[in-house]
Design a protein around this motif. Structure first.
Motif, PDB file in Angstrom:
ATOM      1  N   MET A   1       0.843  -1.201   0.000  1.00 25.75           N
ATOM      2  CA  MET A   1       0.000   0.000   0.000  1.00 25.75           C
ATOM      3  C   MET A   1       0.879   1.251   0.000  1.00 25.75           C
ATOM      4  SD  MET A   1      -2.857   1.183   2.809  1.00 25.75           S
ATOM      5  CE  MET A   1      -3.926  -0.202   2.455  1.00 25.75           C
ATOM      6  N   LEU A   2       0.571   2.186  -0.878  1.00 25.86           N
ATOM      7  CA  LEU A   2       1.307   3.448  -0.975  1.00 25.86           C
ATOM      8  C   LEU A   2       0.571   4.507  -0.158  1.00 25.86           C
ATOM      9  CD1 LEU A   2       3.725   4.870  -2.345  1.00 25.86           C
ATOM     10  CD2 LEU A   2       2.174   5.478  -4.211  1.00 25.86           C
ATOM     11  N   ILE A   3       1.252   5.032   0.845  1.00 26.12           N
ATOM     12  CA  ILE A   3       0.642   6.002   1.755  1.00 26.12           C
ATOM     13  C   ILE A   3       1.354   7.346   1.598  1.00 26.12           C
ATOM     14  CG2 ILE A   3       0.106   6.586   4.150  1.00 26.12           C
ATOM     15  CD1 ILE A   3       0.098   3.627   4.797  1.00 26.12           C
ATOM     16  N   PRO A   4       0.678   8.375   1.084  1.00 17.82           N
ATOM     17  CA  PRO A   4       1.300   9.699   1.022  1.00 17.82           C
ATOM     18  C   PRO A   4       1.516  10.260   2.433  1.00 17.82           C
ATOM     19  CG  PRO A   4      -0.627   9.557  -0.419  1.00 17.82           C
ATOM     20  CD  PRO A   4      -0.659   8.359   0.465  1.00 17.82           C
ATOM     21  N   VAL A   5       2.639  10.886   2.642  1.00 15.24           N
ATOM     22  CA  VAL A   5       2.938  11.604   3.885  1.00 15.24           C
ATOM     23  C   VAL A   5       3.200  13.054   3.517  1.00 15.24           C
ATOM     24  CG1 VAL A   5       4.502  11.826   5.846  1.00 15.24           C
ATOM     25  CG2 VAL A   5       3.891   9.551   4.988  1.00 15.24           C
ATOM     26  N   ILE A   6       2.383  13.945   4.026  1.00 20.00           N
ATOM     27  CA  ILE A   6       2.483  15.361   3.687  1.00 20.00           C
ATOM     28  C   ILE A   6       3.098  16.106   4.862  1.00 20.00           C
ATOM     29  CG2 ILE A   6       1.213  17.430   3.019  1.00 20.00           C
ATOM     30  CD1 ILE A   6      -0.931  15.605   1.828  1.00 20.00           C
ATOM     31  N   LEU A   7       4.241  16.706   4.634  1.00 18.32           N
ATOM     32  CA  LEU A   7       4.943  17.466   5.666  1.00 18.32           C
ATOM     33  C   LEU A   7       4.500  18.920   5.585  1.00 18.32           C
ATOM     34  CD1 LEU A   7       8.535  15.979   5.180  1.00 18.32           C
ATOM     35  CD2 LEU A   7       6.701  15.159   6.681  1.00 18.32           C
ATOM     36  N   SER A   8       3.697  19.330   6.543  1.00 23.23           N
ATOM     37  CA  SER A   8       3.117  20.676   6.506  1.00 23.23           C
ATOM     38  C   SER A   8       3.692  21.529   7.625  1.00 23.23           C
ATOM     39  CB  SER A   8       1.585  20.600   6.632  1.00 23.23           C
ATOM     40  OG  SER A   8       1.020  21.888   6.533  1.00 23.23           O
ATOM     41  N   GLY A   9       4.974  21.842   7.500  1.00 23.20           N
ATOM     42  CA  GLY A   9       5.613  22.732   8.466  1.00 23.20           C
ATOM     43  C   GLY A   9       6.061  24.002   7.767  1.00 23.20           C
ATOM     44  N   GLY A  10       7.075  24.645   8.286  1.00 21.41           N
ATOM     45  CA  GLY A  10       7.601  25.855   7.636  1.00 21.41           C
ATOM     46  C   GLY A  10       7.280  27.102   8.432  1.00 21.41           C
ATOM     47  N   SER A  11       8.209  28.043   8.390  1.00 22.01           N
ATOM     48  CA  SER A  11       8.075  29.257   9.200  1.00 22.01           C
ATOM     49  C   SER A  11       7.524  30.440   8.434  1.00 22.01           C
ATOM     50  CB  SER A  11       9.447  29.637   9.772  1.00 22.01           C
ATOM     51  OG  SER A  11      10.370  29.881   8.728  1.00 22.01           O
ATOM     52  N   GLY A  12       7.473  30.353   7.104  1.00 26.51           N
ATOM     53  CA  GLY A  12       6.870  31.438   6.341  1.00 26.51           C
ATOM     54  C   GLY A  12       7.764  32.626   6.086  1.00 26.51           C
ATOM     55  N   THR A  13       9.075  32.510   6.324  1.00 21.56           N
ATOM     56  CA  THR A  13       9.921  33.703   6.244  1.00 21.56           C
ATOM     57  C   THR A  13      10.242  34.119   4.819  1.00 21.56           C
ATOM     58  OG1 THR A  13      11.916  32.348   6.434  1.00 21.56           O
ATOM     59  CG2 THR A  13      10.979  33.189   8.469  1.00 21.56           C
ATOM     60  N   ARG A  14      10.380  33.161   3.895  1.00 18.72           N
ATOM     61  CA  ARG A  14      10.921  33.489   2.573  1.00 18.72           C
ATOM     62  C   ARG A  14       9.880  34.084   1.627  1.00 18.72           C
ATOM     63  NH1 ARG A  14      14.242  28.260   0.766  1.00 18.72           N
ATOM     64  NH2 ARG A  14      12.291  27.241   1.363  1.00 18.72           N
ATOM     65  N   MET A  15       8.588  33.935   1.955  1.00 20.21           N
ATOM     66  CA  MET A  15       7.538  34.470   1.089  1.00 20.21           C
ATOM     67  C   MET A  15       6.747  35.560   1.802  1.00 20.21           C
ATOM     68  SD  MET A  15       8.090  32.725  -1.663  1.00 20.21           S
ATOM     69  CE  MET A  15       6.653  33.027  -2.679  1.00 20.21           C
ATOM     70  N   TRP A  16       7.388  36.218   2.788  1.00 18.68           N
ATOM     71  CA  TRP A  16       6.775  37.362   3.449  1.00 18.68           C
ATOM     72  C   TRP A  16       6.634  38.497   2.432  1.00 18.68           C
ATOM     73  CZ3 TRP A  16       7.948  42.432   4.403  1.00 18.68           C
ATOM     74  CH2 TRP A  16       7.213  43.069   5.396  1.00 18.68           C
ATOM     75  N   PRO A  17       5.561  39.310   2.478  1.00 23.20           N
ATOM     76  CA  PRO A  17       4.561  39.432   3.537  1.00 23.20           C
ATOM     77  C   PRO A  17       3.301  38.594   3.327  1.00 23.20           C
ATOM     78  CG  PRO A  17       4.320  41.269   2.044  1.00 23.20           C
ATOM     79  CD  PRO A  17       5.491  40.444   1.527  1.00 23.20           C
ATOM     80  N   LEU A  18       3.197  37.870   2.205  1.00 24.85           N
ATOM     81  CA  LEU A  18       1.995  37.061   2.021  1.00 24.85           C
ATOM     82  C   LEU A  18       2.011  35.859   2.951  1.00 24.85           C
ATOM     83  CD1 LEU A  18      -0.475  37.336   0.226  1.00 24.85           C
ATOM     84  CD2 LEU A  18       0.563  35.723  -1.362  1.00 24.85           C
ATOM     85  N   SER A  19       3.182  35.278   3.157  1.00 28.28           N
ATOM     86  CA  SER A  19       3.334  34.151   4.064  1.00 28.28           C
ATOM     87  C   SER A  19       3.819  34.667   5.416  1.00 28.28           C
ATOM     88  CB  SER A  19       4.335  33.159   3.476  1.00 28.28           C
ATOM     89  OG  SER A  19       4.637  32.131   4.373  1.00 28.28           O
ATOM     90  N   ARG A  20       3.190  34.205   6.486  1.00 23.63           N
ATOM     91  CA  ARG A  20       3.579  34.568   7.852  1.00 23.63           C
ATOM     92  C   ARG A  20       3.794  33.284   8.655  1.00 23.63           C
ATOM     93  NH1 ARG A  20       1.622  40.185   8.375  1.00 23.63           N
ATOM     94  NH2 ARG A  20       1.527  40.827   6.175  1.00 23.63           N
ATOM     95  N   SER A  21       4.483  33.389   9.787  1.00 22.23           N
ATOM     96  CA  SER A  21       4.780  32.173  10.548  1.00 22.23           C
ATOM     97  C   SER A  21       3.520  31.477  11.039  1.00 22.23           C
ATOM     98  CB  SER A  21       5.703  32.502  11.731  1.00 22.23           C
ATOM     99  OG  SER A  21       5.081  33.409  12.618  1.00 22.23           O
ATOM    100  N   ALA A  22       2.451  32.241  11.296  1.00 24.08           N
ATOM    101  CA  ALA A  22       1.190  31.624  11.707  1.00 24.08           C
ATOM    102  C   ALA A  22       0.369  31.143  10.520  1.00 24.08           C
ATOM    103  CB  ALA A  22       0.361  32.616  12.532  1.00 24.08           C
TER     104      ALA A  22
END
Length: 471
Positions: free
Chosen positions: A1-22
């Protein structure tokens, strides 16, 4: 069985101001209408023997993850919540342990949630090739065939051929300087390290135990002592917090003899590591511009301009990134876009909230948005989703005045329970227990006026909460 694992972390610093740490970039629709998390979850849905994904996230972003997956009708087998970030090796370890409870022969397809892949049909063919290798106990990574001498990526040097388009890994190479990267391109035996993996759960844990036994032990304890919370699984705080922080590359892939690489060419892949990287994978007009939102330009070339709230006008500029949001605007040349993180570092050092939150802040019950603020007062616009309710709570330092502008509110105010319609209001004295609920079928909108000696979000005592936030 193939199980996708999605890593949803990240601090949001490199795409500021649209991306924020929260609210980092994986929750944003940067390429297309769906968010990057949603695109990741949907990528290989039509592959055979594909199980529901395992998602790795954190407590602060858990409801955003759940809502975005619900919106595309993807039901994960579990959402594992890390109490602290410990890099990718422990994250994949807890996912592998969880996957073995589903299938003892589980093969994991590990995705970062914030990458762009434009040719998804071609990707599926590479995944099928990698899955076959993983069943033979190879730990497979995807090597992106380089299109330029990029210095922002790590590289993989291929070794002996295994089958068509697959090789043993000879070495992992750190991010090179330009001259070295140009040599890699001429050589032809090097790939960009994508950070995407396909590996049998049992094989990965076996190698992890040999190379980093402390990570394996603490990850096992974190899963064994985890607690269920609504639709989430909270990894044990004490066990996971002392887990060593290592990437899967450093912990396992650079040391194992089982490492293999599948050559992935012409995918339209990007890790979207900067605004300039994003500008390379989105549509551009005849002048090389990407214009999003209410943007008017005259004599502008090779620019990425994004307006979220107001009109942005630009005249006679080239090679710029301009990103406007409700509370911050970024202007940089494309070749300096990586330095956005320095602005975020300064904001953090000065204790400014623009690096963490947008003016509109999402909550599991809806959202709030700051409208005005001054000494001893602030004004917010609050939206409560149909059927949702805030916690039963009190504040030590502020009183609140609520005015309903749309919908119907059910309010607990001390010993009273009242219904408020449009243009009706109530006053919540300092120290009074209260709750706000939307009993209707349309969003409830109201204006909240806070007044008091301290107006921070941490001045809250929760007595009852349907989202498990009373601890």
């Amino acid at each position: 069985m193939l199980i996708p694992v999605i890593l949803s972390g990240g601090s949001g610093t490199r795409m500021w101001p649209l991306s924020r740490s929260a609210y980092p970039k994986q929750f944003l629709p940067l390429v297309g209408e769906k968010t990057m998390l949603q695109q990741t979850a949907l990528r290989i849905q039509d592959m055979p023997d594909l199980a529901a994904p395992i998602v790795i996230s954190n407590a602060e972003q858990r409801f955003v993850v759940a809502e975005q997956l619900r919106a595309i009708n993807v039901k994960p087998s579990s959402i594992l919540l890390e109490p602290v970030g410990r890099n990718t090796a422990p994250a994949v370890a807890v996912a592998a342990i969880a996957a073995l409870r589903i299938d003892p022969n589980a093969v994991l397809l590990v995705w970062p949630s914030d990458h762009v892949i434009l040719d998804e049909e071609r990707l599926r063919r590479y995944v099928e090739r990698a899955a076959q290798l993983a069943k033979d106990d190879y730990l497979v990574t995807f090597g992106i065939k380089p299109e330029s001498p990029h210095t922002g990526y790590g590289y993989i040097r291929r070794g002996k051929g295994l089958e068509d388009g697959a090789y043993e890994v000879a070495a992992f190479v750190e991010k090179p300087d330009l001259q070295t990267a140009e040599g890699f391109l001429v050589d032809g035996g090097y790939y960009w390290n994508s950070g995407i993996f396909c590996l049998k759960a049992s094989a990965y844990l076996e190698e992890l135990g040999l190379r980093q036994p402390a990570i394996l032990e603490q990850s096992r304890l974190a899963v064994e002592q985890a607690k269920e919370d609504l639709d989430f699984v909270r990894l044990d705080d004490a066990a996971f917090s002392v887990c060593p922080s290592e990437s899967i590359d450093y912990a396992v892939m650079e040391h194992t003899s089982r490492a293999a690489v599948v050559e992935a060419a012409d995918l339209g892949w990007s890790d979207v590591g900067s605004w300039s990287a994003l500008s390379e994978v989105v549509d551009r007009d005849a002048s090389g511009n990407t214009l999003i939102g209410d943007v008017i330009v005259e004599g502008v070339r090779d620019c990425y301009i994004r307006a979220e709230n107001r009109m942005v006008a630009a005249i006679g500029v080239e090679n710029l990134v301009i990103v406007e949001t409700a509370d911050a605007t970024l202007v940089t040349t494309k070749d300096r876009a990586q330095d956005v993180k320095k602005i975020v570092e300064r904001l953090n050092a000065e204790g400014r909230g623009e690096s963490v939150f947008h003016r509109r802040v999402l909550r599991p019950w809806g959202s709030y948005e700051g409208i005005d603020a001054g000494e001893r007062f602030q004004v917010k616009r609050i939206v409560v989703n149909p059927g949702a309710a805030l916690s039963l709570q009190m504040h030590y330092h502020r009183a609140e005045h609520w005015i309903v502008v749309k919908g119907t509110a059910r309010v607990v105010n001390g010993e009273r329970e009242i219904l408020l319609g449009e243009n009706q209001s109530t006053y919540i004295p300092l120290g009074e227990r209260h709750r706000l609920e939307n009993p209707g079928k349309v969003p409830l909108e109201l204006i909240e006026v806070q007044s008091g000696s301290y107006l921070g979000e941490d001045d809250i005592v929760r007595f009852d909460d349907q989202y498990g936030r009373t601890k």
